[in-house]
Design a protein around this motif. Structure first.
Motif, mmCIF file in Angstrom:
data_model
loop_
_atom_site.group_PDB
_atom_site.id
_atom_site.type_symbol
_atom_site.label_atom_id
_atom_site.label_comp_id
_atom_site.label_asym_id
_atom_site.label_seq_id
_atom_site.Cartn_x
_atom_site.Cartn_y
_atom_site.Cartn_z
ATOM 1 N N MET A 143 0.844 -1.190 0.000
ATOM 2 C CA MET A 143 0.000 0.000 0.000
ATOM 3 C C MET A 143 0.877 1.236 0.000
ATOM 4 N N VAL A 144 0.323 2.352 -0.470
ATOM 5 C CA VAL A 144 1.025 3.628 -0.359
ATOM 6 C C VAL A 144 0.898 4.139 1.065
ATOM 7 N N ASN A 145 1.711 5.112 1.405
ATOM 8 C CA ASN A 145 1.655 5.717 2.734
ATOM 9 C C ASN A 145 0.299 6.384 2.925
ATOM 10 N N PRO A 146 -0.545 5.901 3.834
ATOM 11 C CA PRO A 146 -1.878 6.489 3.989
ATOM 12 C C PRO A 146 -1.842 7.937 4.463
ATOM 13 N N ALA A 147 -0.759 8.330 5.130
ATOM 14 C CA ALA A 147 -0.656 9.712 5.608
ATOM 15 C C ALA A 147 -0.260 10.662 4.481
ATOM 16 N N ARG A 148 0.542 10.156 3.542
ATOM 17 C CA ARG A 148 1.005 10.990 2.422
ATOM 18 C C ARG A 148 1.062 10.143 1.154
ATOM 19 N N PRO A 149 -0.074 9.711 0.656
ATOM 20 C CA PRO A 149 -0.066 8.879 -0.551
ATOM 21 C C PRO A 149 0.446 9.680 -1.749
ATOM 22 N N LEU A 150 1.445 9.120 -2.437
ATOM 23 C CA LEU A 150 2.005 9.812 -3.590
ATOM 24 C C LEU A 150 1.846 8.925 -4.833
ATOM 25 N N ILE A 151 0.924 9.334 -5.698
ATOM 26 C CA ILE A 151 0.646 8.632 -6.947
ATOM 27 C C ILE A 151 0.695 9.669 -8.053
ATOM 28 N N ILE A 152 1.637 9.531 -8.982
ATOM 29 C CA ILE A 152 1.804 10.549 -10.020
ATOM 30 C C ILE A 152 1.909 9.896 -11.400
ATOM 31 N N TYR A 153 1.547 10.681 -12.412
ATOM 32 C CA TYR A 153 1.682 10.241 -13.801
ATOM 33 C C TYR A 153 3.153 10.189 -14.191
ATOM 34 N N GLU A 154 3.488 9.206 -15.018
ATOM 35 C CA GLU A 154 4.802 9.166 -15.644
ATOM 36 C C GLU A 154 4.671 9.439 -17.140
ATOM 37 N N SER A 155 3.709 8.772 -17.790
ATOM 38 C CA SER A 155 3.498 8.994 -19.214
ATOM 39 C C SER A 155 2.111 8.533 -19.630
ATOM 40 N N MET A 156 1.697 8.938 -20.808
ATOM 41 C CA MET A 156 0.468 8.431 -21.411
ATOM 42 C C MET A 156 0.604 8.532 -22.926
ATOM 43 N N SER A 157 -0.077 7.630 -23.621
ATOM 44 C CA SER A 157 -0.049 7.661 -25.078
ATOM 45 C C SER A 157 -1.419 7.283 -25.618
ATOM 46 N N ILE A 158 -1.728 7.816 -26.799
ATOM 47 C CA ILE A 158 -3.016 7.592 -27.445
ATOM 48 C C ILE A 158 -2.773 7.320 -28.921
ATOM 49 N N ASP A 159 -3.461 6.334 -29.447
ATOM 50 C CA ASP A 159 -3.368 6.016 -30.867
ATOM 51 C C ASP A 159 -4.793 5.856 -31.404
ATOM 52 N N LEU A 160 -5.267 6.878 -32.111
ATOM 53 C CA LEU A 160 -6.631 6.868 -32.641
ATOM 54 C C LEU A 160 -6.632 6.369 -34.084
ATOM 55 N N HIS A 161 -7.503 5.410 -34.377
ATOM 56 C CA HIS A 161 -7.618 4.908 -35.741
ATOM 57 C C HIS A 161 -8.362 5.893 -36.638
ATOM 58 N N THR A 162 -9.196 6.711 -36.034
ATOM 59 C CA THR A 162 -10.009 7.672 -36.783
ATOM 60 C C THR A 162 -10.312 8.876 -35.903
ATOM 61 N N LEU A 163 -10.548 9.998 -36.546
ATOM 62 C CA LEU A 163 -10.985 11.197 -35.825
ATOM 63 C C LEU A 163 -12.461 11.471 -36.078
ATOM 64 N N VAL A 164 -13.145 10.490 -36.651
ATOM 65 C CA VAL A 164 -14.578 10.607 -36.907
ATOM 66 C C VAL A 164 -15.322 9.947 -35.759
ATOM 67 N N PHE A 165 -15.716 10.749 -34.768
ATOM 68 C CA PHE A 165 -16.477 10.242 -33.632
ATOM 69 C C PHE A 165 -17.242 11.391 -32.993
ATOM 70 N N SER A 166 -18.317 11.054 -32.304
ATOM 71 C CA SER A 166 -19.126 12.064 -31.622
ATOM 72 C C SER A 166 -18.980 11.980 -30.110
ATOM 73 N N ASP A 167 -18.684 10.792 -29.622
ATOM 74 C CA ASP A 167 -18.435 10.624 -28.195
ATOM 75 C C ASP A 167 -17.395 9.523 -28.019
ATOM 76 N N VAL A 168 -16.848 9.442 -26.822
ATOM 77 C CA VAL A 168 -15.766 8.491 -26.558
ATOM 78 C C VAL A 168 -16.018 7.781 -25.234
ATOM 79 N N ARG A 169 -15.748 6.490 -25.224
ATOM 80 C CA ARG A 169 -15.826 5.698 -23.993
ATOM 81 C C ARG A 169 -14.533 4.903 -23.853
ATOM 82 N N LEU A 170 -13.912 4.986 -22.683
ATOM 83 C CA LEU A 170 -12.672 4.265 -22.427
ATOM 84 C C LEU A 170 -12.956 3.025 -21.592
#
Length: 235
Positions: A143-170
């Motif tokens: 577990m993380v430290n309950p008094a000072r939990p530290l959870i941070i982003y390192e990276s993210m990437s996205i690969d879209l097959h198309t840009l033709v959409f009206s809404d998005v669900r992950l």
């Protein structure tokens, strides 16, 4: 755009106050990580907000990779380059880099599509702690430290097959937690759908700091506090 209340901009310089960052985290992303609280000792602007501001500024490209280089503090002035390069950095006025961005493929600047994408992505992120990270930590007895939990982003990437959409669900399709001493490296892979159509895939990595042997009572208390904050904001 709906992000207007959550940042300040003068020319190409953007800054975010603690109040703005905390409001975005709680009311848009449903993210109750204590490091986004006003007056938190290790306060930082949510990575989701930096991601959203980048999309608002440069549009949504088919392929995008974000690498988080540092924690953005209260009112740090971030310079968003004017050029439309494929690779660029978001730095402060002293040239300290906080976010590296790579993008390629077609780009849409449709505000409706961009907002739908941002809202869906950050809502997905807001579910990570209780529904994804806690079960993974329990499985490995940490577990993380309950008094000072530290959870941070390192990276993210996205690969879209198309840009033709009206809404998005992950939807989450794969998850992994690798532990090295007091550090945990998390990889989450997801798919993006518009209705029944698969429109893309993505991956994000996070770092859990200060890991320790799990104390189930403390873990549950941390979860209860998190859910309590969520209910209070919703009310």
């Amino acid at each position: 755009m709906f992000l207007s209340p959550y940042f300040n901009k003068t020319n190409q310089v953007i800054s975010v106050s603690q109040t703005q960052a905390s409001s975005f985290a709680k009311h848009v992303a449903q993210d109750f990580n204590p490091i986004h609280d006003v007056n938190a000792k290790r306060f930082c602007v949510p990575g989701d907000l930096l991601f959203a501001l980048t999309l608002a500024e440069y549009g949504l490209s088919q392929t995008m990779t974000f690498k988080f280089e540092g924690m953005v503090g209260d009112h740090v002035p971030l310079v968003f380059p004017k050029h439309e390069a494929q690779d660029f950095n978001i730095c402060d006025e002293k040239d300290k880099c906080y976010l590296s961005v790579h993008r390629s493929g077609e780009t849409t600047r449709c505000l409706t599509q961009t907002e739908a994408f941002i809202r869906s992505y950050v809502a997905f992120s807001g579910l990570n702690f209780i529904h994804v990270l806690v079960p993974m930590m329990r499985e490995q007895g940490v577990m993380v430290n309950p008094a000072r939990p530290l959870i941070i982003y390192e990276s993210m990437s996205i690969d879209l097959h198309t840009l033709v959409f009206s809404d998005v669900r992950l939807s989450l399709v794969e998850k992994e937690l690798h532990i090295d001493g007091k550090r945990g490296d998390v990889t989450l892979k997801f798919e993006l759908h518009c209705g029944e159509q698969l429109i893309g895939t993505g991956e994000k990595t996070l770092v859990l700091s200060g890991l320790r042997a799990i104390d189930e009572e403390q873990m549950q208390l941390m979860c209860d506090q998190y859910e309590g904050l969520k209910l209070a904001v919703s009310a």
